[in-house]
Motif scaffolding. Structure first.
Motif, mmCIF file in Angstrom:
data_model
loop_
_atom_site.group_PDB
_atom_site.id
_atom_site.type_symbol
_atom_site.label_atom_id
_atom_site.label_comp_id
_atom_site.label_asym_id
_atom_site.label_seq_id
_atom_site.Cartn_x
_atom_site.Cartn_y
_atom_site.Cartn_z
ATOM 1 N N VAL A 257 -12.676 11.737 0.471
ATOM 2 C CA VAL A 257 -12.235 10.601 1.279
ATOM 3 C C VAL A 257 -11.720 9.483 0.377
ATOM 4 O O VAL A 257 -10.716 8.818 0.687
ATOM 5 N N MET A 258 -12.405 9.270 -0.755
ATOM 6 C CA MET A 258 -11.959 8.250 -1.704
ATOM 7 C C MET A 258 -10.543 8.550 -2.190
ATOM 8 O O MET A 258 -9.707 7.642 -2.320
ATOM 9 N N GLU A 259 -10.261 9.829 -2.454
ATOM 10 C CA GLU A 259 -8.926 10.206 -2.919
ATOM 11 C C GLU A 259 -7.877 9.983 -1.841
ATOM 12 O O GLU A 259 -6.766 9.526 -2.129
ATOM 13 N N LYS A 260 -8.233 10.293 -0.585
ATOM 14 C CA LYS A 260 -7.293 10.068 0.520
ATOM 15 C C LYS A 260 -7.037 8.584 0.720
ATOM 16 O O LYS A 260 -5.915 8.168 1.033
ATOM 17 N N LYS A 261 -8.090 7.779 0.534
ATOM 18 C CA LYS A 261 -7.933 6.329 0.653
ATOM 19 C C LYS A 261 -6.981 5.812 -0.424
ATOM 20 O O LYS A 261 -6.118 4.960 -0.164
ATOM 21 N N LYS A 262 -7.151 6.332 -1.650
ATOM 22 C CA LYS A 262 -6.261 5.933 -2.735
ATOM 23 C C LYS A 262 -4.818 6.297 -2.421
ATOM 24 O O LYS A 262 -3.895 5.513 -2.651
ATOM 25 N N ASP A 263 -4.620 7.507 -1.897
ATOM 26 C CA ASP A 263 -3.269 7.948 -1.556
ATOM 27 C C ASP A 263 -2.648 7.035 -0.509
ATOM 28 O O ASP A 263 -1.468 6.681 -0.597
ATOM 29 N N ARG A 264 -3.458 6.659 0.490
ATOM 30 C CA ARG A 264 -2.932 5.802 1.553
ATOM 31 C C ARG A 264 -2.647 4.398 1.027
ATOM 32 O O ARG A 264 -1.624 3.796 1.345
ATOM 33 N N ASP A 265 -3.562 3.880 0.208
ATOM 34 C CA ASP A 265 -3.347 2.549 -0.373
ATOM 35 C C ASP A 265 -2.120 2.534 -1.279
ATOM 36 O O ASP A 265 -1.414 1.514 -1.381
ATOM 37 N N SER A 266 -1.851 3.653 -1.954
ATOM 38 C CA SER A 266 -0.724 3.722 -2.885
ATOM 39 C C SER A 266 0.616 3.500 -2.201
ATOM 40 O O SER A 266 1.584 3.061 -2.834
ATOM 41 N N ILE A 267 0.668 3.801 -0.919
ATOM 42 C CA ILE A 267 1.917 3.619 -0.171
ATOM 43 C C ILE A 267 2.336 2.157 -0.181
ATOM 44 O O ILE A 267 3.522 1.826 -0.156
ATOM 45 N N ASN A 268 1.338 1.266 -0.248
ATOM 46 C CA ASN A 268 1.613 -0.174 -0.199
ATOM 47 C C ASN A 268 1.801 -0.803 -1.575
ATOM 48 O O ASN A 268 1.884 -2.010 -1.699
#
Length: 317
Positions: A153-164
């Motif tokens: 989940v932490m990795e998915k959060k990072k991926d989503r945050d990276s979009i911004n």
């Protein structure tokens, strides 16, 4: 089950707990059906002891994959029921060995019919399903052992945050934030040094005018990360990755990795063959990041920083 159909896989913990509760409730009734005084949570310990010689609590915990305190509590409950005995290890008096008592051994014989019938019922249930739950549980346990759900989940959060996150080139208006972010992290762990002030007070003259570059990471438009690529007057290295700092409020958003990756890409586009950096081993997240990027530790070189105790290089691929 409409709730789980609408929430989807995010409620997996709640759904598994409900299934576990349902099976555990049935298990209690099944023991009563066979006139066996047993709590479902005791079974892994009881079964393990029924298959051989006595074991220590540590050995039992390892064998069944439970925590030491959990097994210790179960043993205490089974002792009260008279199912187990606890005595000092003959070879090591510091250890207590647990084994089934005579009463426990009688239950171990009595429970055999129950185990046969339960196994047959599970086989029947499995035959009526398209998905084999037992095999699926094994697969999930293996995969979660390799990487926990939290980590995923932490990795998915990072991926989503990276979009911004947007990486841009330095502009004079970012001089204050370039200095402030670096001062913040350096002062947290170390003491600012003369070499720091030279770069941070005059990035134009110390870095940019000498052929270097500074990249800024914007998160939703706000500058929260910085990193420099400094041209080196060195026969071995072309550039140094330096002055990388990320605001504490942006930690966990993959900004450090994106900045360092962008700096390496810039170095590659400039024809660099090797990039150098200096750091300190107490900065474990930073060292892990450099290792992840492909940096390797090298022998020490003269350095202007007293805080430096590790030097690394990246060889362009």
């Amino acid at each position: 089950m409409d709730f789980f159909e609408s929430t989807g896989k995010v409620a997996i913990g709640s759904r598994l707990r409900m299934l576990t509760d349902k099976v555990t409730e049935d298990a209690s009734q099944i023991y009563k059906l066979y006139d066996i005084d047993m709590q479902p949570k005791w079974f892994p310990v009881f079964y393990s002891l029924s298959k051989g010689e006595g074991k220590t609590i540590t050995e039992l915990a390892k064998a069944i994959g439970h925590s030491h305190p959990s097994v210790s509590k179960i043993i205490s409950e089974m002792l009260q029921r008279g199912y187990v005995l606890e005595k000092k290890d003959k070879t090591d008096g510091r250890r207590n060995v647990v084994s089934l008592s005579k009463k426990g051994q009688e239950v171990a014989v009595k429970i055999q019919d129950q185990l046969i019938d339960v196994n047959a019922a599970i086989e029947e249930l499995s035959a009526q399903t398209r998905n084999k739950l037992w095999e699926a549980i094994g697969e999930w346990e293996f995969l979660l052992e390799q990487k926990t759900l939290l980590r995923r989940v932490m990795e998915k959060k990072k991926d989503r945050d990276s979009i911004n996150v947007e990486i841009i080139d330095y502009q004079p208006k970012y001089q204050e934030i370039f200095k402030a972010l670096n001062e913040e992290w350096i002062s947290t762990y170390f003491t600012m040094e003369d070499a720091d002030y030279k770069a941070l007070d005059n990035p134009q003259g110390y870095i940019l005018d000498k052929g270097g570059y500074i990249l800024i990471a914007l998160y939703n438009g706000e500058p929260l990360g910085v990193c420099a690529l400094i041209k080196m007057d060195d026969n071995e290295y072309d550039y140094e990755l330096a002055k990388m700092a990320v605001s504490p409020k942006a930690q966990g958003k993959n900004i450090g990795f994106m900045l360092a990756s962008a700096v390496l890409e810039r170095a590659k586009s400039l024809g660099a063959s090797k990039v150098y950096l200096e750091s300190n081993t107490i900065l474990k997240p930073a060292i892990n990041l450099y290792n992840k990027l492909g940096f390797q530790k090298v022998a020490g070189k003269p350095t202007p920083y007293t805080r430096c105790n590790i030097q690394m290089e990246y060889i362009m691929k």
